[in-house]
Design a protein around this motif. Structure first.
Motif, PDB file in Angstrom:
ATOM      1  N   ARG A 151      38.402  31.995  50.467  1.00 31.77           N
ATOM      2  CA  ARG A 151      38.820  32.822  49.334  1.00 31.77           C
ATOM      3  C   ARG A 151      37.649  33.669  48.848  1.00 31.77           C
ATOM      4  O   ARG A 151      36.507  33.192  48.757  1.00 31.77           O
ATOM      5  CB  ARG A 151      39.316  31.932  48.181  1.00 31.77           C
ATOM      6  CG  ARG A 151      40.508  31.038  48.550  1.00 31.77           C
ATOM      7  CD  ARG A 151      41.787  31.839  48.658  1.00 31.77           C
ATOM      8  NE  ARG A 151      42.941  31.034  49.010  1.00 31.77           N
ATOM      9  CZ  ARG A 151      43.734  30.421  48.142  1.00 31.77           C
ATOM     10  NH1 ARG A 151      43.485  30.498  46.834  1.00 31.77           N
ATOM     11  NH2 ARG A 151      44.773  29.728  48.559  1.00 31.77           N
ATOM     12  N   GLU A 160      49.152  40.483  36.574  1.00 28.98           N
ATOM     13  CA  GLU A 160      48.958  39.559  37.684  1.00 28.98           C
ATOM     14  C   GLU A 160      50.286  39.020  38.211  1.00 28.98           C
ATOM     15  O   GLU A 160      50.415  38.734  39.406  1.00 28.98           O
ATOM     16  CB  GLU A 160      48.026  38.428  37.266  1.00 28.98           C
ATOM     17  CG  GLU A 160      46.583  38.874  37.082  1.00 28.98           C
ATOM     18  CD  GLU A 160      45.979  39.414  38.368  1.00 28.98           C
ATOM     19  OE1 GLU A 160      45.284  38.664  39.070  1.00 28.98           O
ATOM     20  OE2 GLU A 160      46.212  40.613  38.685  1.00 28.98           O
ATOM     21  N   HIS A 169      39.654  33.205  37.612  1.00 33.06           N
ATOM     22  CA  HIS A 169      40.023  31.908  37.048  1.00 33.06           C
ATOM     23  C   HIS A 169      39.156  31.562  35.831  1.00 33.06           C
ATOM     24  O   HIS A 169      39.668  31.121  34.790  1.00 33.06           O
ATOM     25  CB  HIS A 169      39.872  30.816  38.105  1.00 33.06           C
ATOM     26  CG  HIS A 169      40.910  30.875  39.179  1.00 33.06           C
ATOM     27  ND1 HIS A 169      40.824  30.143  40.355  1.00 33.06           N
ATOM     28  CD2 HIS A 169      42.072  31.581  39.279  1.00 33.06           C
ATOM     29  CE1 HIS A 169      41.887  30.394  41.103  1.00 33.06           C
ATOM     30  NE2 HIS A 169      42.648  31.269  40.478  1.00 33.06           N
ATOM     31  N   ASP A 178      46.428  32.674  46.148  1.00 30.37           N
ATOM     32  CA  ASP A 178      45.237  33.445  46.500  1.00 30.37           C
ATOM     33  C   ASP A 178      45.216  34.692  45.627  1.00 30.37           C
ATOM     34  O   ASP A 178      46.097  35.551  45.727  1.00 30.37           O
ATOM     35  CB  ASP A 178      45.275  33.824  47.983  1.00 30.37           C
ATOM     36  CG  ASP A 178      44.015  34.532  48.442  1.00 30.37           C
ATOM     37  OD1 ASP A 178      43.117  34.764  47.611  1.00 30.37           O
ATOM     38  OD2 ASP A 178      43.939  34.864  49.647  1.00 30.37           O
ATOM     39  N   LYS A 179      44.212  34.819  44.757  1.00 33.89           N
ATOM     40  CA  LYS A 179      44.152  35.945  43.830  1.00 33.89           C
ATOM     41  C   LYS A 179      43.580  37.211  44.474  1.00 33.89           C
ATOM     42  O   LYS A 179      43.613  38.272  43.860  1.00 33.89           O
ATOM     43  CB  LYS A 179      43.315  35.563  42.601  1.00 33.89           C
ATOM     44  CG  LYS A 179      43.778  34.291  41.863  1.00 33.89           C
ATOM     45  CD  LYS A 179      45.229  34.362  41.465  1.00 33.89           C
ATOM     46  CE  LYS A 179      45.651  33.228  40.543  1.00 33.89           C
ATOM     47  NZ  LYS A 179      45.418  31.885  41.064  1.00 33.89           N
ATOM     48  N   CYS A 180      43.031  37.080  45.681  1.00 35.30           N
ATOM     49  CA  CYS A 180      42.484  38.253  46.377  1.00 35.30           C
ATOM     50  C   CYS A 180      43.039  38.295  47.799  1.00 35.30           C
ATOM     51  O   CYS A 180      42.285  38.236  48.785  1.00 35.30           O
ATOM     52  CB  CYS A 180      40.958  38.208  46.403  1.00 35.30           C
ATOM     53  SG  CYS A 180      40.182  38.109  44.775  1.00 35.30           S
ATOM     54  N   GLN A 239      37.787  35.575  43.012  1.00 36.71           N
ATOM     55  CA  GLN A 239      38.810  34.672  42.497  1.00 36.71           C
ATOM     56  C   GLN A 239      38.208  33.698  41.492  1.00 36.71           C
ATOM     57  O   GLN A 239      38.845  33.338  40.501  1.00 36.71           O
ATOM     58  CB  GLN A 239      39.474  33.906  43.635  1.00 36.71           C
ATOM     59  CG  GLN A 239      40.465  32.845  43.170  1.00 36.71           C
ATOM     60  CD  GLN A 239      41.265  32.240  44.304  1.00 36.71           C
ATOM     61  OE1 GLN A 239      42.184  32.854  44.813  1.00 36.71           O
ATOM     62  NE2 GLN A 239      40.898  31.031  44.716  1.00 36.71           N
ATOM     63  N   LYS A 286      37.875  26.340  49.602  1.00 40.14           N
ATOM     64  CA  LYS A 286      37.910  27.678  49.018  1.00 40.14           C
ATOM     65  C   LYS A 286      36.976  28.660  49.723  1.00 40.14           C
ATOM     66  O   LYS A 286      36.832  29.789  49.281  1.00 40.14           O
ATOM     67  CB  LYS A 286      37.548  27.612  47.539  1.00 40.14           C
ATOM     68  CG  LYS A 286      38.633  26.982  46.675  1.00 40.14           C
ATOM     69  CD  LYS A 286      38.324  27.173  45.215  1.00 40.14           C
ATOM     70  CE  LYS A 286      39.476  26.695  44.341  1.00 40.14           C
ATOM     71  NZ  LYS A 286      39.225  26.924  42.913  1.00 40.14           N
TER      72      LYS A 286
END
Length: 380
Positions: free
Chosen positions: A325, A275, A333, A295-297, A329, A322
Motif C-alpha cells: 500500500r 472518499e 488514516h 485500499d485508499k490509493c 494511505q 501493508k
C-alpha cells in the motif's frame, strides 16, 4: 502570458515583482551554461496574474512564495544533482531581497509537457509567465479540468485538512502567540478556499482562475442535495478574498477556536462524501474510514509501493501486509483519527493504530502531530 502579477496590486508592487523576476533570470543565466537552458517559468499565483497583495499603511507588498521552474536540456536526474545546490543558494540569496520565499524547481520541457492531468499541471499549463526561452505550453494541447482525477480532490482535501490539524495543535498550546494566531487564520482561509476547489475538481468544474471557480461554485447544482453545500459556497467566497488580499490575523483565540470547530466539522462532511464517491463505498464516520481495509490509493503500483515503503521505513517493512500500500494511505488514516475522532488518544486500539500508521512511539497529541507532519512533508 499574463501582463500583471496581481489583479489589483499597485504599480509600485508590479514594478518590484518585475525587478525580482529580472534578478532571478540573471541569476539563472549565470548558473546555466549556454545551450542547456530551455525556459524559465514563473508559476503559482503570481504566474497566473492572481498573486496575493498584502495591504499595509504605507504600500502594497507581496505575500505568496515565488515559484520558478527551470527547464533544462539533458538528463533530469543529472541536472538535479549538478545544479540543485546552486539554485538553493540562489533562492536563499534572493529571498531576503524580495521579502518573500523564492523557490526553484529543476525540470525539463519534455517532463512538464508529459505531466498527467493534475491540479498542479493544469494550473501551471493554463497560467504562468515565461521569463526566458520558448513558452512550450502555448504550443501544447490545452489541459482540460474534466480530466483531473478524483484522487486530486482527495490530495487537496488532505493538505487543507492537514493545515487544520496543525492549527488545532497550536490552538491547544498554553502559550498562544501572535504568530500562532496568524498561522491558524491563514490555514483557516486555505481550507475555506480548498474545500470548494476540491468539490469543483471532483465534478470536473475546476478552473485556474479563482474568481471563475467561485462563479462556477455559486451556480453549480449537485445531482443530489447536499445539506452542507451553502456552507461550502459561503466559505469559498471568504477564501477567494483572502487569497487575493491576505492579511495577518488579529482574531482572538476564542474566535479562532470557533472557526476551527466549524471548518473541522464541514471538512469531515466533505471528506466522507468525497472518499465515498472515490472509493465506491459508504463511510459514515472518520473512525470507520480509518479502520476500513479498503485500499485508499488503488491507482498506485503495488510493486513500486514496496520499494517506496522500504526506502521510507526500512527494509523490514517489506514483510508487513501493508508494504504493497502506498504510504499516503497512512496519512489519510492518521488525519481522519487525529482531526475528527475525539477518542483517538484515549482509546488504546486507536492510539496503537496511530502509532503503527505513523511508525512512531508518540503518546501526546503534539507528538502525534509532529510525527504526522514529518510523513506528510514526504507524501503530500
Amino acid at each position: 502570458m499574463n501582463s500583471r502579477f496581481t489583479i489589483d496590486g499597485s504599480d509600485a508592487l508590479e514594478k518590484d515583482l518585475a525587478q525580482i523576476c529580472d534578478r532571478v533570470a540573471a541569476g539563472v543565466r549565470q548558473i546555466i551554461p549556454n545551450g542547456r537552458l530551455e525556459a524559465l517559468l514563473l508559476g503559482g499565483g503570481y504566474g497566473r496574474g492572481q498573486g496575493g497583495v498584502l495591504k499595509t499603511e504605507s504600500q502594497d507588498k507581496p505575500y505568496n512564495d515565488l515559484e520558478f521552474y527551470v527547464c533544462l536540456r539533458g538528463n533530469d536526474l543529472l541536472n538535479q544533482q549538478k545544479y540543485s545546490r546552486a539554485f538553493h543558494h540562489l533562492g536563499e540569496t534572493l529571498s531576503p531581497q524580495a521579502g518573500l520565499e523564492v523557490e526553484f524547481k529543476i525540470s525539463s520541457a519534455k517532463k512538464l509537457k508529459a505531466m498527467p492531468p493534475t491540479m498542479f499541471s493544469y494550473d501551471l499549463a493554463c497560467g504562468h509567465r515565461c521569463l526566458i526561452g520558448d513558452d512550450f505550453f502555448q504550443k501544447n494541447s490545452r489541459y482540460e479540468a474534466s480530466e483531473i482525477r478524483l484522487i486530486e480532490s482527495t490530495r487537496l482535501m488532505m493538505n487543507r485538512c492537514s493545515g487544520l490539524l496543525f492549527a488545532k495543535e497550536r490552538l491547544q498550546r498554553k502559550r498562544f502567540t501572535d504568530d500562532d494566531a496568524d498561522f491558524a487564520g491563514r490555514n483557516h482561509a486555505k481550507a475555506q478556499l480548498g474545500f470548494g476547489d476540491a468539490f469543483l475538481a471532483a465534478h470536473g468544474k475546476y478552473h485556474w482562475d479563482c474568481h471563475e471557480r467561485n462563479r462556477r461554485l455559486m451556480n453549480f447544482s449537485p445531482e443530489h442535495k447536499l445539506p452542507w453545500m451553502e456552507d461550502v459556497r459561503r466559505h469559498h467566497e471568504i477564501g477567494v478574498e483572502f487569497k487575493l488580499h491576505p492579511h495577518r490575523s488579529r482574531a482572538s483565540m476564542e474566535l479562532l477556536c470557533d472557526n476551527q470547530r466549524a471548518l473541522t466539522h464541514l471538512g469531515s462532511k466533505i471528506w466522507l462524501w468525497l472518499e465515498s464517491q472515490r472509493l465506491g463505498t459508504t463511510f459514515t464516520s472518520a473512525r470507520e474510514y480509518a479502520l476500513s481495509q479498503f485500499d485508499k490509493c488503488p491507482e498506485t503500483n503495488p510493486l513500486r509501493n514496496i520499494l517506496v515503503n522500504a526506502k521510507t521505513f526500512g527494509p523490514a517493512i517489506v514483510w508487513e501486509r501493508k508494504a504493497m500500500r502506498y504510504p499516503r494511505q497512512r496519512l489519510l488514516h492518521s488525519l481522519a483519527l487525529l482531526l475528527w475522532e475525539p477518542t483517538s488518544l484515549t482509546n488504546p486500539v486507536l492510539c496503537q493504530r496511530l502509532q503503527m500508521e505513523l511508525n512512531a512511539n508518540a503518546v501526546t497529541y503534539p507528538d502525534f502531530v509532529r510525527a504526522y507532519e514529518t510523513l506528510w512533508r514526504k507524501f503530500n
